[in-house]
Motif scaffolding. Sequence first.
Motif, mmCIF file in Angstrom:
data_model
loop_
_atom_site.group_PDB
_atom_site.id
_atom_site.type_symbol
_atom_site.label_atom_id
_atom_site.label_comp_id
_atom_site.label_asym_id
_atom_site.label_seq_id
_atom_site.Cartn_x
_atom_site.Cartn_y
_atom_site.Cartn_z
ATOM 1 N N ASN A 38 0.843 -1.199 0.000
ATOM 2 C CA ASN A 38 0.000 0.000 0.000
ATOM 3 C C ASN A 38 0.874 1.243 0.000
ATOM 4 O OD1 ASN A 38 -2.023 1.857 0.135
ATOM 5 N ND2 ASN A 38 -3.063 0.960 1.904
ATOM 6 N N GLN A 40 0.678 4.155 -1.205
ATOM 7 C CA GLN A 40 0.095 5.450 -0.872
ATOM 8 C C GLN A 40 0.061 5.671 0.632
ATOM 9 O OE1 GLN A 40 -0.415 7.718 -3.128
ATOM 10 N NE2 GLN A 40 0.157 6.242 -4.709
ATOM 11 N N GLY A 253 -5.576 0.941 -4.852
ATOM 12 C CA GLY A 253 -4.838 1.671 -5.875
ATOM 13 C C GLY A 253 -4.830 0.961 -7.208
ATOM 14 N N THR A 255 -2.343 0.568 -11.136
ATOM 15 C CA THR A 255 -1.144 0.854 -11.906
ATOM 16 C C THR A 255 -1.316 0.255 -13.294
ATOM 17 O OG1 THR A 255 1.275 0.715 -11.916
ATOM 18 C CG2 THR A 255 0.090 -1.237 -11.188
ATOM 19 N N VAL A 283 1.625 -0.430 -5.198
ATOM 20 C CA VAL A 283 0.538 0.545 -5.135
ATOM 21 C C VAL A 283 -0.789 -0.171 -4.912
ATOM 22 C CG1 VAL A 283 -0.797 2.184 -6.529
ATOM 23 C CG2 VAL A 283 1.692 2.303 -6.506
#
Length: 330
Positions: A38, A40, A253, A255, A283
């Motif tokens: 994670n 972020q 998230g 990508t 991500v």
Amino acid sequence: MLLPEPGLRIPNMFDAAIEGTFRGLFVHGEDIAQSDPNVQHVLAALGAMELVVVQDLFINETAKFAHVFLPGASFLEKDGTFTNAERRINRVRAVMKPKNGMHEWDIVCRIATAMGYPMRYDHPGQIMDEIAALTPTFAGVSFERLDEVGSIQWPCDDDAPQGTPIMHVDAFTRGLGRFVPTPFVPTDERSTRRYPLILTTGRILSQYNVGAQTRRTANIAWHQEDLLEIHPHDAEDRGITDGDEVTLASRVGRTKLRAKVSDRMPTGVVYTTFHYPVTGANVVTTENSDWATNCPEYKVTAVQVALAHPVIRELDERAVDNVLAAELVD
């Protein structure tokens, strides 16, 4: 001074940083902004801290958040020991002086001294002596002993002055052994109709961990980018062909990366590596962790995979249909 209560594990540090109760971090030789799950959440924690110090060989993703960056040293510049998973303690000897002019341990000593705790060693062998004095299983280890025998497997003490190649021979070291039942606790991360696939991540032989060092070598000839491996059945359901750019999304998230259609993966499971920060595979991994150790669930993330440019694909197919129709008319 060592506190009576144990400190925080890494995931707890991030949570506390965001809450405002954990204000500083010294990161030595690890790129948590790329390797931890994670991303972020990790970046938010790093950004919330008042002081981030990074000591490493290269500027990495974590170093971008550093208030202070300290130079690291390569193994060729180090005089000390490495201990492997076989419990084997090996000596390493420097073949050159550190290019930055200082040993890593010397930098740490100077920081400690400046903060009010005088710390000084004249030679790394003295650090090993301190470890041996404080750690019973290393009591018989010293640079002199390692230079004499080459390597030693701990425990090495008065009862085993030559080290311990095999831990348990005729009997367990503690009675008949201690068995602790560990109840199965299922993960909260489950696949759904929105995220029907399970992502598992791993490494590839030619790259090491986040690739901060190996991406600077000729090894990139074998692994130039992170790819998403997907089973032909799952790929066909999504209109994905080998080499397509796809979006990999989870609850936390998303990508983009290229797909590699392969039956190496079972249906319902996709796989990728995390060696390239431009992809940022972590991500999409969540901060879910094991209840006992806080080890992140890198191998269990519910995801969805889709074509990154589905409209373009549709237009291309229409163009082909128009060409075929024109040929039939002619």
